[in-house]
Enzyme design. Structure first.
Site, short mmCIF file in Angstrom:
data_model
loop_
_atom_site.label_atom_id
_atom_site.label_comp_id
_atom_site.label_asym_id
_atom_site.label_seq_id
_atom_site.Cartn_x
_atom_site.Cartn_y
_atom_site.Cartn_z
CE1 TYR A 1 12.65 -17.47 29.48
CE2 TYR A 1 14.10 -19.27 28.85
CZ TYR A 1 13.12 -18.75 29.68
OH TYR A 1 12.63 -19.51 30.71
CE LYS B 1 13.88 -17.32 34.14
NZ LYS B 1 12.70 -17.06 35.01
#
Length: 287
Positions: free
Chosen positions: A131, A135
């Site tokens: 994750y 990002k």
């Protein structure tokens, strides 16, 4: 000015809709189901039809553990989708507001000693899970696109809309007599209403670049949970435990505090202590 809010049905997007409905501006909010920013041709078609003057990107893949198994999905939304928006904004000279996360940093406990006020914006990134990697890749695409952008990193996001830690604790507090909550992960919650209000100030001040936005003060998930129950008047036992008692697919940072020193100097920006932010959020939920 016509504003486009992507991810308009999510936690932050919904807060933007709530806020913009009170402003004298034209805006449209598209849920991710109606606007697939990962589909390059379709995204350009929609953007071409809407002709926004400003884009606020709240669309994100946020399933931290699931991302370990769905790497392509996470990168499609959090990286490729951002690139599609950023390239379009660069081409059409449109400003892009984009939100990122404390998870782009390594989150080592030793960093807590070095940066007691939180990670500064220019600290080297080094995400420890998929994750966070997705990002960060989105951030890089944005920074290299040539478009005018505001990149705002937030941590522990909570608000009146959607699902978050506060709502989970309120639900569990009514169902159980004792709760175990990790006490070895440190940071500060960011409340959606404060994110939107302060982002609006940054827009009005024509700011660009990277800013960290969070509440003031540091806490742990354990102390955060205790404060939730205290403010809400819920009697439940809260037991502090190490994060090792809750093994997860994705590794979590032990230190997530973001420095707000830079954004505090912007005229009109109002930073709130996390306990005050929680008080406001709980009142909003009651409404």
């Amino acid at each position: 000015m016509r504003i486009l809010v992507t991810g308009g049905n999510g936690q932050l997007g919904s807060e933007w809709v709530y806020f913009l409905n009170k402003q004298a501006v034209e805006f449209i909010a598209l849920p991710s189901s109606d606007f697939d920013l990962t589909d390059h041709p379709d995204a350009r078609r929609v953007l071409g039809n809407l002709k926004p003057d400003l884009i606020i990107n709240c669309a994100a893949y946020t399933k931290v553990d699931q991302a370990e198994e769905e790497r392509e999905k996470a990168f499609a939304v959090n990286a490729d989708g951002v690139k599609n928006l950023a390239d379009y904004c660069a081409e059409k000279n449109i400003k892009l507001i984009h939100y990122s996360t404390d998870y782009v940093f390594p989150g080592d406990l030793k960093d807590r000693e070095q940066f007691p006020g939180g990670y500064p914006e220019n600290h080297p990134t080094n995400p420890i899970n998929v994750y966070g990697e997705s990002k960060r890749q989105g951030e890089l695409y944005l920074e290299n696109s040539g478009c005018d952008f505001l990149l705002i990193r937030v941590s522990w996001l909570c608000g009146r809309f959607g699902n978050n830690f506060v709502k989970t604790m309120l639900k569990l507090g009514e169902e159980r007599d004792v709760l175990k909550v990790v006490s070895d992960q440190f940071g500060s919650p960011t409340f959606a209403h404060n994110v939107v209000e302060n982002t609006w100030k940054l827009i009005q001040e024509k700011e660009s670049g990277i800013f960290h936005l969070s509440s003031t003060g540091e806490t742990s998930w354990y102390e955060f949970a205790k404060e939730i129950f205290s403010q809400q008047g819920i009697e439940v036992g809260v037991k502090a435990v190490d994060s090792s008692e809750f093994p997860t697919k994705a590794k979590r940072p032990a230190f997530s505090l973001l420095s707000t020193q830079k954004i505090a100097n912007i005229p009109g920006v109002l930073l709130i202590n996390w306990k005050e932010g929680l008080k406001t959020m709980l009142a909003d939920i009651q409404k």
